[in-house]
Design a protein around this motif. Structure first.
Motif, short mmCIF file in Angstrom:
data_model
loop_
_atom_site.label_atom_id
_atom_site.label_comp_id
_atom_site.label_asym_id
_atom_site.label_seq_id
_atom_site.Cartn_x
_atom_site.Cartn_y
_atom_site.Cartn_z
N ALA A 26 17.65 -37.46 -11.15
CA ALA A 26 17.00 -36.82 -10.01
C ALA A 26 17.98 -36.57 -8.87
N TYR A 27 19.01 -37.38 -8.81
CA TYR A 27 20.02 -37.23 -7.77
C TYR A 27 21.17 -36.34 -8.24
N GLN A 28 21.76 -36.70 -9.38
CA GLN A 28 22.98 -36.00 -9.83
C GLN A 28 22.69 -34.54 -10.16
N GLU A 29 21.56 -34.27 -10.78
CA GLU A 29 21.24 -32.87 -11.11
C GLU A 29 21.02 -32.05 -9.85
N MET A 30 20.33 -32.64 -8.89
CA MET A 30 20.02 -31.87 -7.67
C MET A 30 21.26 -31.65 -6.81
N ILE A 31 22.08 -32.68 -6.62
CA ILE A 31 23.25 -32.52 -5.73
C ILE A 31 24.24 -31.52 -6.32
N ALA A 32 24.23 -31.36 -7.64
CA ALA A 32 25.15 -30.42 -8.28
C ALA A 32 24.55 -29.01 -8.39
N HIS A 33 23.32 -28.91 -8.86
CA HIS A 33 22.79 -27.57 -9.15
C HIS A 33 22.23 -26.86 -7.91
N LEU A 34 21.81 -27.59 -6.90
CA LEU A 34 21.37 -26.88 -5.68
C LEU A 34 22.49 -25.97 -5.16
N PRO A 35 23.72 -26.48 -5.00
CA PRO A 35 24.76 -25.55 -4.52
C PRO A 35 25.24 -24.57 -5.59
N LEU A 36 25.44 -25.06 -6.83
CA LEU A 36 26.07 -24.19 -7.84
C LEU A 36 25.15 -23.08 -8.33
N CYS A 37 23.85 -23.31 -8.27
CA CYS A 37 22.91 -22.25 -8.69
C CYS A 37 22.61 -21.29 -7.54
#
Ligand code: SPD
Length: 344
Positions: A113-124
């Motif tokens: 819930a943390y690692q996916e969001m902190i990475a994909h919010l900016p990269l997507c």
């Protein structure tokens, strides 16, 4: 009601800084008792609760007056690095847990819930990210998520504490798998110094996966650090930083938003996710873009599900999707009021 006392209906409260200081010793002040499983009595870490034997209690001046607890099955590792105490234990309900200086960094069950969001919010949110920098993130989980993006050619990571990397490789192989991607370059060192040396305009995205702003990560929440981040980004580049909890840390969030508004001339937004084992069960992110091609963080224009080749290597995403991306920017009214006031 006595003056100065807030009623429950005034919630959410802005946590007073003075109160935090009074509890400044946090878990370090606790007596050691018989924990669950692992080592001999005298070897038990201080955060194994003396109040409920066999439980880990997360006590910190960052969340005074409350402590989330997990039942400990077995202590798997305890060590002291040059920077912090490192603990790994097997919990009975969240899998293995990584703790730094008494504070939970991840559990196997909810790290997604943390690692996916902190990475994909900016990269997507940007087209074709190619060069990405991760500051902190020594467990490798953010690297794992960044590696899902096929457009990415280079991933630098600067983590201050080698023990975190080693412990993650040993106990959290499904998280540390991020280090195995050939695009990853690991630097062990101080993220602040690393960033200062980065040539201007180097990265498309920078992700700051830090611990809380006490101890080694303090500087990563301060204005000069954000200025270095902005300088290291290309025009229209994006940053996503760990930005604490709207329930507990509005004063910290206010400062971060105000600083970012002064430094980043593109968009400045706050998003959040749920992480049951983080204090208050939520965790926020500050997302900012430098001046340049405009970035609307609320619209994921580079959806991760467009290319699903990453699923073969890392398995499917467990938490992130395009709907939750946009929803993450919807804030409760009390938080929106404060954040919007600082952001405009
Ligand atoms: N309150 C704890 C915040 C920890 C944020 N960083 C976690 C690191 C996981 N990669």
């Amino acid at each position: 009601m006595p003056e100065g006392v807030q009623s429950a209906t005034d919630l959410p409260l802005k946590r007073p800084r003075e109160e935090e200081n009074q509890e400044a010793n946090g878990c370090a002040a606790m007596e050691v008792n018989n924990g669950g499983g692992g080592g001999a009595l005298e070897e038990l870490p201080e955060c194994i609760s003396a109040v409920i034997p066999g439980w880990f209690s997360e006590i910190s001046p960052m969340w005074p007056g409350e402590a989330h607890s997990l039942k400990v099955e077995k202590i798997l590792f305890q060590g002291k690095s040059d920077y912090q105490n490192v603990l790994v234990f097997q919990s009975s309900t969240y899998g293995k847990v990584l703790v730094l200086d008494g504070v939970i960094q991840l559990t196997e069950r909810d790290e997604c819930a943390y690692q996916e969001m902190i990475a994909h919010l900016p990269l997507c949110s940007i087209p074709n990210p190619k060069k990405v920098l991760v500051i902190g993130g020594g467990d490798g989980g953010v690297l794992r998520e960044v590696s899902r993006h096929s457009s990415v050619e280079k991933i630098d990571i600067c983590e201050i504490d080698k023990m975190v990397v080693d412990v993650s490789r040993q106990f959290f192989p499904n998280v540390a798998v991020g280090f195995d991607d050939p695009r990853v370059n690991l630097h062990i060192g101080d993220g602040v110094a690393f960033l200062k040396a980065v040539p201007e305009g180097t990265y498309d995205a920078i992700i700051v996966d830090s611990s809380d702003p006490i101890g080694p990560a303090k500087e990563l929440f301060e204005k000069p650090f954000f200025a270095s981040v902005a300088k290291a980004l290309r025009a229209g580049g994006v940053v996503c930083t760990q930005a604490e909890s709207i329930w507990l840390h509005m004063h910290i969030i206010e400062d971060i938003v105000a600083n970012c508004r002064q430094i980043f001339e593109g968009s400045v937004n706050y998003a959040w996710t749920t992480v049951p084992t983080y204090p208050s069960g939520v965790m926020g992110f500050m997302l900012c873009a430098t001046e340049g091609p405009s970035v609307d963080f609320k619209k994921p224009i580079n959806p991760i599900d467009a290319d699903i080749s990453h699923v073969k290597t890392y398995g499917p995403l467990k938490f992130y999707n395009s709907e939750i991306h946009s929803a993450a920017f919807c804030l409760p009214s009390f938080a929106r009021k404060v954040i919007d006031a600082k952001a405009n």
